[in-house]
Design an enzyme around this catalytic site. Structure first.
Site: not given
Ligand code: 13P
Length: 255
Positions: A94, A166
């Site tokens: 992450h 992401e």
């Molecule tokens: P948010 O949905 O709070 O933007 O975070 C996304 C995330 O990092 C999920 O792993």
């Protein structure tokens, strides 16, 4: 099938986690068509949440894991311990851990090698910074991240890999990528995986400021297999709306 994963991050104590997991179960009760749902509480709440989820259609995941099998690694939790705690999934790489906990590509790769020897499903996170996107280097960056994470990792046809795109600039900012941007990057990710020769069954999810209002616009895209949700996953009405968006798409598109 669509997949919806809630990353609860460093929110919720044990009692709150139990209550929230029960809330998630209530919101899926009675529905025949359901997306695959995974919730990832903090380590401290895993075993209690596991009890809530037993014999339900909601699966348990962890937010990270250590790089070693066992031993003198204070504070780390091994993949075997996560298996023991009932986790079927674990988030790897992450961007918050890459940025704040020194998780380099090499660390991510070591974790992928370990998890490939287990039955847990990795949720491998990739995503570019704002600078990288502005410089037109986002696709190259993400492809490089994938290559580094999967170098020397043996994933067989029987294994499963979840990749979560992401973009860092979309995480916890309220500014999501557009569905079109996400679809384009998902195409790049699939192509990179083909080039690497990943034999596993792969799903590509989008994550970054997904909420109840925008979830449908991502989930309806055939190139987007699901969403990885942070902030909105700890708000029961938001998470319920996201799950419902997944159901609506699955019913409308018969997927
Ligand atoms: P948010 O949905 O709070 O933007 O975070 C996304 C995330 O990092 C999920 O792993």
């Amino acid at each position: 099938m669509k997949t919806i994963i809630g990353n609860w991050k460093m929110h919720l104590g044990i009692r709150e986690s139990i209550a929230h997991a029960r809330g998630v179960l209530r919101s899926v009760m009675g529905h025949e068509v359901l997306p695959e749902i995974v919730i990832c509480p903090s380590f401290t709440a895993l075993s209690e949440v596991r009890k809530v989820l037993v014999r339900t259609r909601v699966a348990l995941g962890a937010q990270t894991m250590g790089t070693e099998r066992f031993g003198a690694f204070t504070g780390d939790v091994s993949v075997a311990q996560l298996d023991d705690a009932g986790c079927g999934f674990v988030i790897i790489g992450h961007s918050e851990r890459r940025a704040m906990n020194g998780e380099s590509d090499a660390v991510v790769n070591a974790k992928m090698k370990l998890i490939a020897q287990t039955s847990l499903v990795p949720i491998l996170c990739v995503g570019e910074s704002k600078e990288s996107r502005v410089a037109g280097k986002a696709e190259e960056f993400v492809a490089q991240q994938l290559g580094a994470a999967l170098r020397g990792v043996t994933l067989t046809k029987a294994s499963r890999l979840v990749v979560a795109y992401e973009p860092i600039w979309a995480i916890d900012t309220g500014v999501s990528a557009t569905p079109a941007d996400a679809v384009a990057m998902h195409g790049v990710i699939r192509e990179a995986l083909r080039t690497i020769g990943v034999g596993a069954a792969v799903q590509v999810l989008y994550g970054g400021s997904v909420d109840g209002a925008n979830a449908y616009s991502f989930l309806r895209e055939p190139g987007i297999d699901g969403v990885l949700v942070g902030g909105a996953s700890v708000k029961i009405h938001e998470f319920e709306a996201i799950v419902n968006a997944g159901r609506d798409v699955m019913i409308a598109q018969n997927v």
